[in-house]
Design a protein around this motif. Structure first.
Motif, PDB file in Angstrom:
ATOM      1  N   ASP A  66      13.778 -37.711  39.632  1.00 29.88           N
ATOM      2  CA  ASP A  66      13.692 -36.336  40.131  1.00 29.88           C
ATOM      3  C   ASP A  66      13.067 -35.437  39.075  1.00 29.88           C
ATOM      4  O   ASP A  66      13.552 -35.355  37.959  1.00 29.88           O
ATOM      5  CB  ASP A  66      15.091 -35.832  40.501  1.00 29.88           C
ATOM      6  N   VAL A  67      11.985 -34.749  39.467  1.00 29.57           N
ATOM      7  CA  VAL A  67      11.315 -33.867  38.511  1.00 29.57           C
ATOM      8  C   VAL A  67      11.265 -32.442  39.042  1.00 29.57           C
ATOM      9  O   VAL A  67      10.516 -31.620  38.547  1.00 29.57           O
ATOM     10  CB  VAL A  67       9.875 -34.353  38.196  1.00 29.57           C
ATOM     11  N   SER A  68      12.058 -32.161  40.070  1.00 33.71           N
ATOM     12  CA  SER A  68      11.920 -30.853  40.705  1.00 33.71           C
ATOM     13  C   SER A  68      12.456 -29.740  39.803  1.00 33.71           C
ATOM     14  O   SER A  68      13.306 -29.948  38.944  1.00 33.71           O
ATOM     15  CB  SER A  68      12.599 -30.842  42.068  1.00 33.71           C
ATOM     16  N   THR A 139       4.247 -39.990  43.336  1.00 34.97           N
ATOM     17  CA  THR A 139       3.888 -40.008  41.918  1.00 34.97           C
ATOM     18  C   THR A 139       3.570 -38.597  41.468  1.00 34.97           C
ATOM     19  O   THR A 139       2.843 -37.877  42.149  1.00 34.97           O
ATOM     20  CB  THR A 139       2.642 -40.895  41.693  1.00 34.97           C
ATOM     21  N   CYS A 140       4.120 -38.206  40.325  1.00 36.36           N
ATOM     22  CA  CYS A 140       3.827 -36.896  39.766  1.00 36.36           C
ATOM     23  C   CYS A 140       2.500 -36.968  39.024  1.00 36.36           C
ATOM     24  O   CYS A 140       2.307 -37.846  38.178  1.00 36.36           O
ATOM     25  CB  CYS A 140       4.936 -36.469  38.814  1.00 36.36           C
ATOM     26  N   LEU A 141       1.604 -36.061  39.314  1.00 35.33           N
ATOM     27  CA  LEU A 141       0.306 -36.055  38.646  1.00 35.33           C
ATOM     28  C   LEU A 141       0.470 -36.020  37.125  1.00 35.33           C
ATOM     29  O   LEU A 141      -0.317 -36.595  36.391  1.00 35.33           O
ATOM     30  CB  LEU A 141      -0.513 -34.857  39.131  1.00 35.33           C
ATOM     31  N   ASN A 142       1.514 -35.351  36.669  1.00 37.10           N
ATOM     32  CA  ASN A 142       1.698 -35.183  35.230  1.00 37.10           C
ATOM     33  C   ASN A 142       2.459 -36.307  34.556  1.00 37.10           C
ATOM     34  O   ASN A 142       2.507 -36.364  33.338  1.00 37.10           O
ATOM     35  CB  ASN A 142       2.429 -33.871  34.966  1.00 37.10           C
ATOM     36  N   GLY A 234       2.511 -35.863  43.948  1.00 36.55           N
ATOM     37  CA  GLY A 234       3.771 -35.265  44.405  1.00 36.55           C
ATOM     38  C   GLY A 234       3.764 -33.758  44.609  1.00 36.55           C
ATOM     39  O   GLY A 234       4.439 -33.250  45.503  1.00 36.55           O
ATOM     40  N   PHE A 235       2.994 -33.034  43.801  1.00 31.56           N
ATOM     41  CA  PHE A 235       3.069 -31.566  43.851  1.00 31.56           C
ATOM     42  C   PHE A 235       2.629 -30.982  45.191  1.00 31.56           C
ATOM     43  O   PHE A 235       2.893 -29.821  45.473  1.00 31.56           O
ATOM     44  CB  PHE A 235       2.254 -30.944  42.709  1.00 31.56           C
ATOM     45  N   LYS A 236       1.928 -31.763  46.027  1.00 34.13           N
ATOM     46  CA  LYS A 236       1.529 -31.278  47.359  1.00 34.13           C
ATOM     47  C   LYS A 236       2.661 -31.454  48.369  1.00 34.13           C
ATOM     48  O   LYS A 236       2.600 -30.911  49.471  1.00 34.13           O
ATOM     49  CB  LYS A 236       0.304 -32.057  47.859  1.00 34.13           C
ATOM     50  N   THR A 255       0.928 -23.991  42.914  1.00 34.79           N
ATOM     51  CA  THR A 255       1.618 -23.805  41.633  1.00 34.79           C
ATOM     52  C   THR A 255       1.015 -24.744  40.577  1.00 34.79           C
ATOM     53  O   THR A 255       0.873 -24.373  39.415  1.00 34.79           O
ATOM     54  CB  THR A 255       3.122 -24.105  41.801  1.00 34.79           C
ATOM     55  N   TYR A 256       0.650 -25.946  40.998  1.00 36.52           N
ATOM     56  CA  TYR A 256       0.132 -26.920  40.046  1.00 36.52           C
ATOM     57  C   TYR A 256      -1.270 -26.601  39.529  1.00 36.52           C
ATOM     58  O   TYR A 256      -1.752 -27.270  38.615  1.00 36.52           O
ATOM     59  CB  TYR A 256       0.165 -28.328  40.656  1.00 36.52           C
ATOM     60  N   ALA A 257      -1.932 -25.601  40.114  1.00 41.26           N
ATOM     61  CA  ALA A 257      -3.237 -25.221  39.568  1.00 41.26           C
ATOM     62  C   ALA A 257      -3.038 -24.607  38.176  1.00 41.26           C
ATOM     63  O   ALA A 257      -3.897 -24.717  37.312  1.00 41.26           O
ATOM     64  CB  ALA A 257      -3.939 -24.239  40.486  1.00 41.26           C
TER      65      ALA A 257
HETATM   66 MO   LIG Z   1       4.838 -33.488  39.807  1.00 45.53          MO
END
Ligand SMILES: [Mo]
Ligand SMILES: Nc1nc2c(c(=O)[nH]1)N[C@H]1C(S)=C(S)[C@@H](COP(=O)(O)O)O[C@H]1N2
Length: 420
Positions: A66-68, A139-142, A234-236, A255-257
């Motif tokens: 969990d990365v939220s 998958t989290c981009l980061n 994941g951010f989408k 937000t991820y921009a």
């Molecule tokens: Mo993420």
């Protein structure tokens, strides 16, 4: 051999049997696994006990990483508070509105203020005729390393969209999740309207997701309802979905921009190891296993390369495209999918699976994870680096064709092995 390797292989029964049989054969890279099985030899005790701790193809919903964000995290709120703010199936409400400053032409908005917001019962009504399910790795981009593999079920976002009677001036869909009513905590994402209305390249639709692996979406996974965008990082896939804004603006508001992320980047293919013995006896074959994320361009091969640690990267070949890679074995579909599926079965109707046989239609499955194994021939004493990579279906070796970090992880992994 390491316990982890045994554990891992034992879930892939055909392969593991062949793998253990082949361990004695120095230099053998695993042969192609045929679809037919013969009788299994009984497992030895160590292997048998390891079977209980398998890593599976699907991830149990509560085992996702969990990365939220959020203070407090929305899924940590008390049941009472969740019920108050619409984070339960009974109290969830979704607003769908036109952007006041850049209006889309709609016949109707869905709003809390006049009692027209969509509720969970309404979503379930749509689900009766429109629900879809598909496997996807989150998958989290980061981060790079997948957070978990699920079969996500939901109603295509376009079903809700069309119920607004939209006519024109809609170029983008903005959507956000519950964020403790604090603007600073807002986490949002967006899509071009075309992606919502149509599914290019046989992708599954963008969904309002309410189940994963056959279970109601937990609060931790973004329940009662989250967006899931099949081909995206994941951010989408916004959790605790609360509001959709239809806008005539042409650009994203993700937000991820912020943070220099490339927000238009679909999932990349890459390979990583799961078990590698760090210390090996000279001349002894080295068993290694790993997984590959199957990105938008698929995976045609996984390859490995064991090189002396002193091997230098050449300036004209920064991605080791010229190195003497050899093919690893991509494991066939497992006999046990894991992930806490009800009855252990892939839910009927899951996209990508044959409805009659229940078998995957293609393998490796796009936008999923696949596992691999290899037995590396024994080498003399020394320090080594093991690298692995995917080759996509167009022949591009990882990290190509999109090597930049901020569009998602694809760097070639390096693991040290000491032979002594
Ligand atoms: Mo993420
Ligand atoms: N509302 C909300 N949605 C969110 C996030 C968030 O912080 N808040 N994090 C996003 C990010 S960056 C990722 S990688 C995924 C992770 O999904 P998971 O927790 O199901 O693994 O959720 C996405 N959805």
């Amino acid at each position: 051999m390491m316990d982890a390797t045994r554990r891992f292989l034992s879930e892939h029964e055909f392969l593991s049997r062949r793998f253990f049989l082949s361990l004695g054969a120095a230099g053998a890279v695993l042969a192609q696994i045929p679809g037919t099985a013969t009788a299994f030899e009984p497992r030895n005790a160590v292997l048998e006990s390891a079977v209980t701790k398998l890593e599976s193809f699907l991830t149990a919903p509560d085992k996702f990483r969990d990365v939220s964000r959020g203070t407090p995290l929305p899924h940590k709120l008390s049941d009472e508070k969740k019920s108050e703010v619409g984070l339960t199936r009974e109290t969830w409400r979704l607003e769908v509105v036109s952007d006041a400053e850049h209006p889309a032409k709609l016949g109707q908005q869905f709003q809390k203020s006049d009692g027209t917001a969509l509720d969970f019962a309404g979503l379930m009504k749509l689900a009766e005729t429109h629900s879809v399910k598909f496997p996807k790795v989150m998958t989290c981009l980061n981060i790079g390393c997948p957070l978990g593999m699920g079969i996500w079920e939901g109603v295509p976002l376009r079903e809700i969209f069309w119920r607004t009677g939209a006519r024109e001036n809609v170029r983008r869909v903005y959507y956000e999740g519950f964020h403790n009513d604090d603007p600073k905590q807002l986490f949002r994402s967006s899509l071009p309207i075309g992606r919502v209305l149509e599914d290019p390249y046989d992708l599954p639709p963008v969904i309002l997701c309410y189940k994963v692996n056959g279970e109601w979406l937990s609060s931790e996974r973004g329940g009662p309802v989250r967006i899931v965008v099949p081909e995206a990082y994941g951010f989408k896939s916004i959790k605790w979905l609360s509001k959709i804004t239809l806008t005539n603006l042409a650009h994203s508001n993700d937000t991820y921009a912020d943070g220099n992320n490339d927000i238009d980047s679909p999932l990349k293919s890459f390979a990583a190891t799961l078990s590698v013995p760090n210390i090996v006896t000279p001349g002894e074959p080295i068993p290694v296993t790993g997984y590959a994320q199957v990105g938008i361009s698929g995976v045609s091969k996984v390859q490995i390369w064991l090189a002396p640690a002193s091997t230098e990267k050449s300036k004209d070949d920064p991605y080791f495209q010229q190195a003497p890679w050899s093919d690893a074995e991509v494991l066939p579909p497992p006999s046990n999918w894991g992930g806490n599926l009800p009855d252990g079965q892939i839910p009927p109707g899951t996209l990508g699976f044959d409805p009659v046989s229940g078998k995957p239609r293609s393998w490796p499955m796009r936008l999923a994870k696949v596992h691999w194994a290899a037995l590396i021939p024994g080498v003399p004493a020394g320090d080594y680096k093991l690298r692995c990579r995917t080759i996509d279906e167009k022949g591009a070796g990882q990290p190509l064709p999109r090597p930049f970090r901020k569009s998602g992880h694809a760097a070639i992994e390096e693991v040290s092995i000491t032979v002594k």
